[in-house]
Structure formats: C-alpha cells, structure tokens
Design an enzyme around this catalytic site. Structure first.
Site, PDB file in Angstrom:
ATOM      1  N   GLN A  82      87.024 -48.314 -51.511  1.00  0.00           N
ATOM      2  CA  GLN A  82      85.679 -48.220 -51.931  1.00  0.00           C
ATOM      3  C   GLN A  82      84.733 -47.929 -50.899  1.00  0.00           C
ATOM      4  OE1 GLN A  82      84.601 -50.839 -55.016  1.00  0.00           O
ATOM      5  NE2 GLN A  82      82.517 -50.231 -54.924  1.00  0.00           N
ATOM      6  N   ASP A  83      83.954 -47.233 -50.542  1.00  0.00           N
ATOM      7  CA  ASP A  83      83.073 -47.310 -49.442  1.00  0.00           C
ATOM      8  C   ASP A  83      81.849 -47.955 -49.926  1.00  0.00           C
ATOM      9  OD1 ASP A  83      84.704 -45.633 -48.239  1.00  0.00           O
ATOM     10  OD2 ASP A  83      83.435 -43.516 -48.637  1.00  0.00           O
TER      11      ASP A  83
END
Length: 112
Positions: free
Chosen positions: A66-67
């Site tokens: 997840q950025d």
C-alpha cells in the site's frame, strides 16, 4: 471505471481470467465509488503506470504494498515514488530508507 484496456498487453495475457473474476470486478467498482466521493491516488490514467513501465517478461521481483500517498500530486502509479520536484511523503521516505538499508541502494530516487 478504470478501463482494463489501459492494462498493457503483456499483463493482460498473464492476468487473463482474473480480470473477469467477481473479486476483481468488486474491487474496480469499489475504487470507482471512492473516486465519486473524492480524490483517489493515483489518477485513473496512471493506475497501470508501473505495468506500462515494466513489461511482464522483464519482471524479476514484484513488490506489492500500500503506497502512503495522502496529497495531490504524490501518487502517480509507481510504488514508493513521487515525481521529481514533489516532496517525498514521510511514510514513503521511511519505506525507501528501509529498502536502501536492506539492499544497499541509493535512497534518493523517483522510482524504486
């Protein structure tokens, strides 16, 4: 909705039937609902930027995560990356530093 036709051909061939599975369609619908409520990063036209930059037959490692993008102009479709001139979000910088220590690579890059 994000157009699957935007997915590079080499990846469409590999992903094949997964793109038609109920979970994938539900995910695409969820993201579209979120876009209707407000900003979602990356922008629709950059969702597959990493896959465009890396044809499937050239992939050695796939990092899935997840950025940590929270603001406009930060997320642009490449993992743990921002465009030149954009301040690196703190969580993204932390991830980059940890990878740098683990892999002894330069830490100031626009894409890993």
């Amino acid at each position: 909705m994000t157009d699957i036709a935007m997915l590079p051909e080499s990846w469409r061939e590999v992903l094949g039937g997964e793109l038609q599975e109920p979970y994938f369609k539900e995910l695409m619908e969820f993201v579209e609902e979120e876009r209707a409520k407000g900003p979602v990063y990356p922008p629709r036209e950059e969702v597959f930027a990493a896959l465009e930059a890396t044809p499937y037959d050239r992939v050695k490692v796939l990092v899935l995560g997840q950025d940590p993008y929270h603001g406009e102009g930060q997320g642009h479709g490449l993992c743990f990356s921002v465009r030149p001139g954009v301040k690196i979000p703190r969580p993204c910088g932390t991830s980059t530093r940890r990878c740098t220590r683990s892999w002894a690579r330069p830490s100031r890059t626009t894409a890993i």
